[in-house]
Write an enzyme that holds these catalytic residues in place. Structure first.
Site, PDB file in Angstrom:
ATOM      1  N   CYS A 135       8.065  -9.307  -2.060  1.00  0.00           N
ATOM      2  CA  CYS A 135       7.696 -10.629  -1.963  1.00  0.00           C
ATOM      3  C   CYS A 135       8.085 -11.521  -0.826  1.00  0.00           C
ATOM      4  O   CYS A 135       7.626 -11.409   0.251  1.00  0.00           O
ATOM      5  CB  CYS A 135       8.222 -11.363  -3.394  1.00  0.00           C
ATOM      6  SG  CYS A 135       7.910 -12.826  -3.935  1.00  0.00           S
ATOM      7  N   HIS A 195       7.381  -7.449  -7.295  1.00  0.00           N
ATOM      8  CA  HIS A 195       8.686  -7.065  -7.337  1.00  0.00           C
ATOM      9  C   HIS A 195       8.897  -5.598  -8.052  1.00  0.00           C
ATOM     10  O   HIS A 195       9.250  -5.510  -9.364  1.00  0.00           O
ATOM     11  CB  HIS A 195       9.613  -8.045  -8.061  1.00  0.00           C
ATOM     12  CG  HIS A 195       9.578  -9.493  -7.314  1.00  0.00           C
ATOM     13  ND1 HIS A 195      10.539  -9.485  -6.323  1.00  0.00           N
ATOM     14  CD2 HIS A 195       9.204 -10.599  -7.335  1.00  0.00           C
ATOM     15  CE1 HIS A 195      10.418 -10.886  -5.921  1.00  0.00           C
ATOM     16  NE2 HIS A 195       9.572 -11.319  -6.220  1.00  0.00           N
ATOM     17  N   GLU A 251      11.562  -4.099  -8.051  1.00  0.00           N
ATOM     18  CA  GLU A 251      12.825  -3.792  -8.220  1.00  0.00           C
ATOM     19  C   GLU A 251      13.259  -4.473  -9.766  1.00  0.00           C
ATOM     20  O   GLU A 251      14.190  -4.620 -10.340  1.00  0.00           O
ATOM     21  CB  GLU A 251      13.757  -4.420  -7.382  1.00  0.00           C
ATOM     22  CG  GLU A 251      13.614  -5.946  -7.238  1.00  0.00           C
ATOM     23  CD  GLU A 251      12.804  -6.544  -6.515  1.00  0.00           C
ATOM     24  OE1 GLU A 251      12.550  -7.872  -6.334  1.00  0.00           O
ATOM     25  OE2 GLU A 251      11.736  -5.917  -6.024  1.00  0.00           O
TER      26      GLU A 251
END
Length: 256
Positions: A100, A194, A196
């Site tokens: 991002c 994202h 993660e």
């Protein structure tokens, strides 16, 4: 045993707010997910916005830049400390992954351009992400299929790629959903979304900042367990399994 430096792209006050809403912050979350991707990875977090100096990069094998919830873009002078950290890492020749804001920062530092998306916010899930021809053969995107969905929350986007960058993925909201820059000693892989984040994390975050209500948060959080919830979110159920959501990070961790 890869040792990864994680650049926390939020200041301490914003990280504290994230911990209240979700139970963790971006730097900690990134470290946990990298270890889940490859168990022998060790990590250390550095927060330039809090005045942290970069440690000796000779002790690291790679660097990851987290997303950010700050009000300014990567083109803003207030992002100078973060940009300086990225320039130093580029000069050291270490592999970098950016999520991002981390991808936007790389675009700005490498000569591209970032600005607020004319399509407004993209949040919850980035949907119908398509691979480019370059993306279909790039190792970061291995295992991905056209039309996938991924966790996201962003206002800004890359509006112009740096010269020499390879566009890997795109969708109707943001033309640059993933790119790689691998030239002149720089090895950068980045995504607008994202990998993660889990669905539970993004649901808690969006509910915590008042972007979605409790009903929508429950549906989003359940979409990796329920085919019906996945379809309600406009996603294929298989794309929302944990190992698919973190696919790009998994591929990067394995490449180190």
């Amino acid at each position: 045993m890869p040792h990864v430096l994680i650049i926390e792209s939020n200041p301490a006050e914003r990280s504290a707010g994230l911990r209240r809403m979700t139970g963790t912050d971006y730097g900690t979350l990134y470290g946990d997910v990298l270890k889940a991707c490859r168990g022998e990875i060790t990590t250390q977090v550095c927060a330039p916005y809090d005045g942290d100096a970069l440690p000796d990069l000779a002790g690291f094998d790679a660097v990851a830049f987290t997303g950010s919830g700050v009000d300014w873009s990567t083109e803003d002078a207030r992002a100078a400390s973060l940009a300086a950290a990225m320039r130093t890492v580029f000069a050291a020749g270490l592999p970098i992954f950016g999520s991002c804001n981390g991808m936007q920062l790389a675009a700005s530092v490498l000569g591209g351009r970032c600005e607020a998306s004319p399509n407004g916010l993209e949040q919850g899930l980035a949907r119908q992400i398509a691979l480019t021809d370059a993306g279909r053969s790039h190792p970061m995107m291995a295992g991905r299929q056209d039309g996938f969905a991924a966790c996201c929350i962003h206002r800004d986007e890359v509006s112009r790629l740096p010269e020499g960058a390879a566009l890997l993925a795109t969708n109707a909201h943001s033309a640059v959903q993933a790119f790689a820059y691998e030239r002149q000693g720089v090895r950068f892989w980045g995504v607008q979304y994202h990998p993660e984040m889990s669905l539970a994390f993004i649901a808690d975050l969006l509910a915590g900042i008042g972007r979605i209500d409790k009903v929508e948060a429950k549906s989003l959080a359940a979409a990796d367990q329920s085919a019906e919830a996945a379809e309600q979110q406009g996603a294929r159920p298989g794309d929302l399994a944990p190992d698919m959501l973190r696919r790009e990070l998994l591929n990067w961790a394995r490449s180190l």
